[in-house]
Design an enzyme around this catalytic site. Structure first.
Site, mmCIF file in Angstrom:
data_model
loop_
_atom_site.group_PDB
_atom_site.id
_atom_site.type_symbol
_atom_site.label_atom_id
_atom_site.label_comp_id
_atom_site.label_asym_id
_atom_site.label_seq_id
_atom_site.Cartn_x
_atom_site.Cartn_y
_atom_site.Cartn_z
ATOM 1 N N ARG A 153 -8.097 -0.365 16.887
ATOM 2 C CA ARG A 153 -8.471 -0.007 15.532
ATOM 3 C C ARG A 153 -9.446 -1.094 15.099
ATOM 4 O O ARG A 153 -10.411 -1.332 15.816
ATOM 5 C CB ARG A 153 -7.235 0.128 14.613
ATOM 6 C CG ARG A 153 -7.516 0.987 13.375
ATOM 7 C CD ARG A 153 -6.307 1.166 12.466
ATOM 8 N NE ARG A 153 -5.991 -0.046 11.706
ATOM 9 C CZ ARG A 153 -4.990 -0.148 10.834
ATOM 10 N NH1 ARG A 153 -4.189 0.882 10.617
ATOM 11 N NH2 ARG A 153 -4.760 -1.273 10.175
ATOM 12 N N LYS A 192 0.810 -1.224 0.000
ATOM 13 C CA LYS A 192 0.000 0.000 0.000
ATOM 14 C C LYS A 192 0.841 1.270 0.000
ATOM 15 O O LYS A 192 0.427 2.283 -0.550
ATOM 16 C CB LYS A 192 -0.980 -0.005 1.169
ATOM 17 C CG LYS A 192 -0.327 0.091 2.519
ATOM 18 C CD LYS A 192 -1.335 -0.077 3.636
ATOM 19 C CE LYS A 192 -0.657 0.127 4.969
ATOM 20 N NZ LYS A 192 -1.320 -0.565 6.061
HETATM 21 C C1 LIG Z 1 -0.502 -1.403 6.612
HETATM 22 C C2 LIG Z 1 -0.886 -2.679 7.193
HETATM 23 C C3 LIG Z 1 0.093 -3.667 7.417
HETATM 24 C C4 LIG Z 1 1.562 -3.455 7.126
HETATM 25 O O1 LIG Z 1 2.135 -2.609 8.071
HETATM 26 P P1 LIG Z 1 3.725 -2.325 8.092
HETATM 27 O O2 LIG Z 1 3.934 -1.573 9.337
HETATM 28 O O3 LIG Z 1 4.038 -1.530 6.873
HETATM 29 O O4 LIG Z 1 4.390 -3.647 8.088
HETATM 30 C C5 LIG Z 1 -0.336 -4.876 7.931
HETATM 31 N N1 LIG Z 1 -1.635 -5.102 8.225
HETATM 32 C C6 LIG Z 1 -2.594 -4.179 8.033
HETATM 33 C C7 LIG Z 1 -4.004 -4.497 8.362
HETATM 34 C C8 LIG Z 1 -2.251 -2.936 7.504
HETATM 35 O O5 LIG Z 1 -3.208 -2.015 7.312
#
Ligand SMILES: *Cc1c(COP(=O)(O)O)cnc(C)c1O
Length: 357
Positions: A132, A38
């Site tokens: 969250r 993302k």
């Molecule tokens: C963005 C996200 C991740 C990845 O997080 P990082 O800190 O970049 O490893 C994993 N799980 C969810 C649900 C996310 O939104």
């Protein structure tokens, strides 16, 4: 061909290396990886580098990014990290698995899957303290029972996400809770949960310290693959590259000036009243990069150039110890928030480096 400016230089071998080191590390305790795309707008070449490094899935929070990677021919299992009710049809069409926390949304996914004559696979997220997304553990059994009654939905796992909103660290306590939840659900419903996804780049320290990772057999990693860091303390993970992304911009002015503004100080372009340190007359370098492109606090100058400040389109540097002249390039490292916005900016070109530098 002349290189575009500003541009973000992306080293695919470094990303592949990071993914490989992390896949090997986590595999030692039976944990597979989802490479999270993302922050890099679902760039297909970066997804391919992650897959080349051994990640088993590609995960993204935006269905648009997943569709873009699929259209580019990236072939893997795609996981949607954030599911919206209104997108149910494209989620069923585009994602192999989606993360879910609301019954109404899963009902709609089931409805759309039925129309499309498909079965949609889901991971149900548990809320374990970060406040969250997630179903409260006490509500989990009833939630699972309702989902099991839906015709076109297949529960392939459970998961949780910490250290995002509430800053809660993954530890043996919350990871243990997720393991217990997996066991309880499997027993109660005579169900197999192939995926127990314990978190993100913040899970590194827990993983290194724990003697028993329990049922956790998957993690979803963005930042540690892309920038080489864990995210609880922002520490570099041994053996990983932190410079797979560099932002390059152009010097558009280089002059000796007084470091103090002259006149009556009012408000700057963003409504703040600025204050300045007197450095006397010194060389000031202006780079064609601004807050429109990246949050400047997320930039790290690698060339002993102190960042003095910025406005929408101008970055002001202390160039006292440099010989930077107009037209020269300056390069910066990026943190996660800077990477996110640089990759999203229409003004920043993307340039892929396929050799190690
Ligand atoms: C963005 C996200 C991740 C990845 O997080 P990082 O800190 O970049 O490893 C994993 N799980 C969810 C649900 C996310 O939104």
């Amino acid at each position: 061909m002349k290189s575009l400016l500003p541009r973000i230089e992306i080293s695919l071998p470094k990303i592949r290396h990071n993914a490989r080191v992390l896949s090997t590390l986590y595999r030692k305790k039976g944990i597979s990886l989802m490479g999270v795309t993302k922050a890099i707008l679902g760039e297909p070449l970066i997804a391919r580098a992650m897959i080349g490094g051994g990640v088993k899935f590609i995960a993204d929070s935006r269905i648009e990014n997943i569709l873009k990677m699929k259209a580019a021919g990236v072939s893997t299992s795609f996981v949607l990290l954030r599911t919206a009710f209104s997108q149910a049809e494209s989620v069923v069409l585009g994602a192999d698995i989606s993360l879910n926390t609301e019954l109404e949304t899963i009902l709609e996914l089931s409805h759309q899957a039925k129309l499309l004559q498909k079965v949609h696979r889901i991971i149900i997220m548990a809320e374990l303290g970060d406040r969250r997304e997630g179903v409260m553990p006490c509500d989990f059994p009833a939630f699972i029972a309702s989902v099991l009654s839906l015709p076109c939905i297949d529960i392939v796992g459970i998961g949780c996400n910490l250290a995002c909103y509430g800053g809660i660290e993954p530890d043996n306590n919350n990871m243990g809770q997720l393991s217990i939840l997996a066991n309880t659900i499997e027993e109660k419903f005579s169900l197999k949960l192939p995926i127990v996804s314990g978190g993100n780049s913040a899970n590194y320290r827990w993983y290194q310290r724990t003697l028993d990772s329990g049922r956790i057999n998957n993690l979803r990693l963005g930042e540690s693959i892309l920038l080489g860091r864990e995210t609880v303390n922002g520490e570099v993970i041994v053996g990983l590259h932190t410079d797979a992304f560099r932002l390059i911009a152009e010097v558009i002015e280089s002059k000796d000036k007084s470091s103090l503004p002259s006149g009556t100080i009012g408000r700057d372009a963003f409504g703040n009243v600025p204050s300045f340190l007197d450095r006397g007359v010194h060389r000031r370098v202006i780079v064609a990069l601004g807050r429109q492109d990246v949050p400047v606090s997320g930039l790290k100058s690698g060339e002993c150039l102190e960042i003095l400040g910025s406005s929408s389109d101008h970055l002001v540097l202390d160039g006292e110890n440099t010989t930077l002249s107009v037209g020269k390039e300056v390069s910066f490292g990026l943190d996660y928030k800077a990477l996110l916005s640089a990759m999203t900016s229409p003004f920043i070109a993307k340039s892929y480096v396929s050799q190690y530098s």
